[in-house]
Write a protein that holds these residues in place. Structure first.
Motif, PDB file in Angstrom:
ATOM      1  N   ILE A   1     -12.018  -7.879  -0.852  1.00  0.00           N
ATOM      2  CA  ILE A   1     -11.450  -7.014   0.177  1.00  0.00           C
ATOM      3  C   ILE A   1     -10.298  -7.696   0.909  1.00  0.00           C
TER       4      ILE A   1
ATOM      5  N   GLN B   1      -7.802  -7.133  11.329  1.00  0.00           N
ATOM      6  CA  GLN B   1      -6.750  -6.784  10.371  1.00  0.00           C
ATOM      7  C   GLN B   1      -6.128  -8.038   9.764  1.00  0.00           C
TER       8      GLN B   1
ATOM      9  N   LYS C   1     -11.883  -0.033   1.150  1.00  0.00           N
ATOM     10  CA  LYS C   1     -11.770  -0.643   2.473  1.00  0.00           C
ATOM     11  C   LYS C   1     -13.141  -0.949   3.075  1.00  0.00           C
TER      12      LYS C   1
ATOM     13  N   GLU D   1       0.818  -1.207   0.000  1.00  0.00           N
ATOM     14  CA  GLU D   1       0.000   0.000   0.000  1.00  0.00           C
ATOM     15  C   GLU D   1       0.855   1.261   0.000  1.00  0.00           C
TER      16      GLU D   1
ATOM     17  N   HIS E   1      -7.917  -3.212  -4.587  1.00  0.00           N
ATOM     18  CA  HIS E   1      -8.094  -1.989  -3.795  1.00  0.00           C
ATOM     19  C   HIS E   1      -7.815  -0.735  -4.613  1.00  0.00           C
TER      20      HIS E   1
END
Length: 463
Positions: A320, A426, A367, A27, A358
């Motif tokens: 996701i 997470q 998200k 990310e 994403h």
């Protein structure tokens, strides 16, 4: 060699970041270079090019065996686990031969035969839970997945001889339960047998016992050949390649351990994530129950499988939190251009499933869990690719989706569950995959009675 968008961080820091937290590594890099970047990681050669633009992924996957070749040697870190003849570690004609032999075992007609087994397993395992006592969802979905994989591969999932391997597999997978322990596969110098209490020594001893079980099953199945058996092992033994040659015992062993490990933990992880998101979003659960209740008290497994909102929930779960972070690495074979960047032969490319799933231009507010994405729009195989793509696409995709849908539908429609922790769950690296960091703690609050549908299903966005 000139490479596209090279990350500026020191090589050692990049590798440590990749090992400890691959999600934030990707990310952070994608914030600098949204479509393509070059990083230094452990596992597939030091320098790799991450790609997450659908157009580039399409070019890579549709040019397999031409400009971009999937080289099994890049998955060499898996050989201690899967063996030399696994379909994941072979390349070229050898890979093509093994895939042609194994793929027919997952045809739809055989898959449908497992429908009632899947539903019954889910009812049995969740039905034994005590009320209001916390449990970890991933532990239960792993047990369901184990039963399904044993039944499909060996034709049985109960009895004395299966108990041993049921105990051994979790021990083997303990190495993947933390980023630190799973690093044994990323750093070969750590693979030292220092006795039964050392991590690698324990792995070798557990693997030896599993190997013994598999070779015993192969020998027994060969000796007691029964044309009426439809389990995967029997089918693989009966199969022949284009030259009329059967698979050797070692080839069979390596395919079996690959199928077990690939179909066990990954499918269980997706089911656990599905339970999390369904119960994290009350409106999603309400809409799903409305749809499920339209099927009556004893729905046919294939009717469940075809439900559109259930399908959307499963797809959004796979989007996701894709279990596999990237598709099989490819190696550039000839000078070519990709997204305006020149690539030389030998460059290693990694199509990033996680980053593609994403992209804000494809999945706004990525998200957020929003199944309606998959009702309002159809995504291409290069925009939504939870099972990879090209010649390395997951062979067990159909069975995995069948199992995920049936388990989620069975559990949600029969039991009232609740999350214990309201803090967001997470993802954390488990070996080569991503799984819930805590295992998803839940409680059973009671059984649920089916409600007669009162209103038509409507499309409502969920944040």
């Amino acid at each position: 060699m000139k490479l596209p968008n090279i990350l500026k961080s020191p090589s050692l820091l990049q590798k440590l970041h990749w090992v400890s937290d691959p999600v934030s590594y990707m990310e952070n890099a994608a914030q600098q270079y949204p479509d393509i970047f070059t990083g230094e990681i452990i596992g597939f050669g030091d320098t790799v090019v991450f790609v997450n633009h659908p157009q580039a992924i399409q070019e890579i996957l549709t040019n397999d065996r031409k400009k971009f070749i999937a080289v099994g040697e890049l998955n060499g870190i898996l050989k201690p686990l899967l063996g030399d003849y696994s379909v994941l570690t072979l390349e070229g004609d050898r890979h093509k031969r093994q895939r042609q032999i194994v793929t027919p075992s997952f045809h739809g007609e055989r898959m449908q035969g497992y429908g009632q087994l899947i539903c019954n397993s889910a009812k049995k395992i969740f039905g034994q839970l005590p009320l209001n006592k916390p449990f970890f969802a991933r532990d239960l979905t792993k047990e369901i997945s184990l039963q399904v994989i044993f039944q499909s591969i060996f034709g049985f999932y109960e009895g004395e001889k299966i108990q041993k391997i049921r105990q051994l597999l979790p021990l083997l997978l303990e190495l993947f339960e933390s980023p630190l322990s799973s690093s044994l596969f990323l750093f070969p110098f750590l693979q030292q047998d220092l006795g039964a209490w050392s991590p690698w020594g324990r792995f070798l001893r557990v693997r030896e016992k599993i190997d013994q079980f598999l070779y015993n099953e192969i020998a027994e199945c060969r000796q007691q050949a029964d044309p009426k058996r439809t389990d995967i092992l029997s089918l693989l033994i009966a199969c022949r390649d284009e030259a009329g040659e059967p698979m050797t015992d070692q080839e069979l062993h390596d395919q079996l351990i690959t199928l077990i490990l690939a179909g066990y933990d990954t499918t269980a992880t997706v089911m656990a994530w599905g339970l999390y998101w369904i119960h994290h979003n009350p409106l999603v659960r309400e809409k799903l129950l409305q749809e499920l209740d339209t099927l009556g008290d004893s729905p046919d497994p294939m009717s469940i499988y075809r439900l559109p909102y259930l399908t959307a929930v499963c797809n959004e779960t796979l989007r996701i939190h894709p279990v596999t972070m990237f598709s099989f690495p490819r190696v550039v074979q000839e000078h070519t251009e990709l997204l305006g960047h020149s690539l030389e032969p030998g460059t290693i490319l990694i199509p990033s499933i996680y980053l593609t799933h994403h992209r804000q231009d494809l999945y706004p507010q990525s998200k957020q869990f929003n199944p309606e994405r998959f009702i309002e729009r159809q995504f291409s195989p290069y925009e939504f690719l939870p099972f990879g793509g090209g010649v390395r696409r997951c062979m067990g995709e159909a069975l995995a989706l069948f199992e995920i849908k049936l388990v989620l539908a069975t559990v949600v429609s029969h039991y009232n569950l609740a999350l214990v922790e309201r803090r967001p769950e997470q993802p954390q690296r488990r070996g080569f995959n991503l799984a819930p960091g805590t295992g998803i703690k839940m409680v059973m609050t009671g059984e649920r009675a089916r409600q007669e549908p009162l209103i038509n299903m409507t499309t409502t966005s969920v944040s």
